[in-house]
Scaffold this motif. Sequence first.
Motif, PDB file in Angstrom:
ATOM      1  N   THR A  26       5.726  26.148  85.119  1.00 31.74           N
ATOM      2  CA  THR A  26       6.792  25.153  84.849  1.00 31.74           C
ATOM      3  C   THR A  26       7.574  24.887  86.011  1.00 31.74           C
ATOM      4  OG1 THR A  26       7.798  26.591  83.545  1.00 31.74           O
ATOM      5  CG2 THR A  26       6.653  25.155  82.367  1.00 31.74           C
ATOM      6  N   VAL A  44       5.391  29.702  81.180  1.00 36.41           N
ATOM      7  CA  VAL A  44       6.821  29.473  81.627  1.00 36.41           C
ATOM      8  C   VAL A  44       6.983  30.041  83.090  1.00 36.41           C
ATOM      9  CG1 VAL A  44       9.102  30.109  81.421  1.00 36.41           C
ATOM     10  CG2 VAL A  44       7.839  29.338  79.381  1.00 36.41           C
ATOM     11  N   ALA A  73      11.651  25.659  83.876  1.00 39.75           N
ATOM     12  CA  ALA A  73      10.840  25.683  82.709  1.00 39.75           C
ATOM     13  C   ALA A  73      11.531  24.875  81.546  1.00 39.75           C
ATOM     14  CB  ALA A  73      11.256  27.101  81.948  1.00 39.75           C
ATOM     15  N   GLN A  77      10.326  24.414  78.092  1.00 40.04           N
ATOM     16  CA  GLN A  77      10.370  25.773  77.039  1.00 40.04           C
ATOM     17  C   GLN A  77      10.240  25.467  75.666  1.00 40.04           C
ATOM     18  OE1 GLN A  77      11.295  29.251  77.233  1.00 40.04           O
ATOM     19  NE2 GLN A  77      12.896  29.324  79.005  1.00 40.04           N
TER      20      GLN A  77
END
Lengths: 124, 128
Positions: A89, A85, A93, A96
């Motif tokens: 990403t 994360v 994120a 998630q």
Amino acid sequence: MKKNIYEVGYRYHPGTVAWILHRLSGLALILYLVLHIWVIHNLDNPIGFNKVMGFLNEPLFKFLELGLWGVIVYHATNGLRIITVDFFTMKGAKFQKQMFWGAVAIGIVIFIAGAVPFVGHLVK
Amino acid sequence: MNIKSVTGDSGVRRWFYQRITGIFLVVLLIIHFTIMHFIGTGEIDYQTVAPRLASPYWKTFDLAFLIFALYHGMAGLWVVVDDYVHRDGWRVFIYSLVVLVGAVFLVLGVLTIITFTPHMLFTIPSKI
């Protein structure tokens, strides 16, 4: 009343629970780590070493070791999820939630894979 | 007053090293568990462990493991202190304790690894 800027608030969703468990498992692993270092440090002679290890080969400790394996697998998979994360990403994120459940699935598989030899030693 | 008031930094380096050491620890743990628990009989005794700990390669491995694990653990404790201990005085005190505990167990572990020399390898019975 003045608000304490350091106050830690909890709103419970999967990420929060994962965070609390990460913290608790981390504390448990620190305790295990210092015990581990201490025990090994005091086991310089073969007789003493094998005595303690014979003790640790008892089923009860094998069972505890399985628990340790579970705590480690949790902390490691959740830790890698956090790193993913944090580093990999884009767009805040975005994935998630999917990654959370993906990590849960991967963690369970790794736990079982590692538990098989443990249980094998246990029943032998 | 902000979080920099006690330690003089924002913790961003600790945040970064926590992730780096975490990745290393996963790799080292996989090797550690494979060697110690997944292959072999599951019984750990001096005869199997001592030759490994006598080798400089495993000593290097164990030293890296020790340093990464202790750093990671103490940096983790540090964050817990950040979250729950709010008074500057207490923070300084507990931070010092964390550093002290880390240093003591680092010395213990390093001594264990570096000074280890195997003895009586072939003369003791396999079960006591």
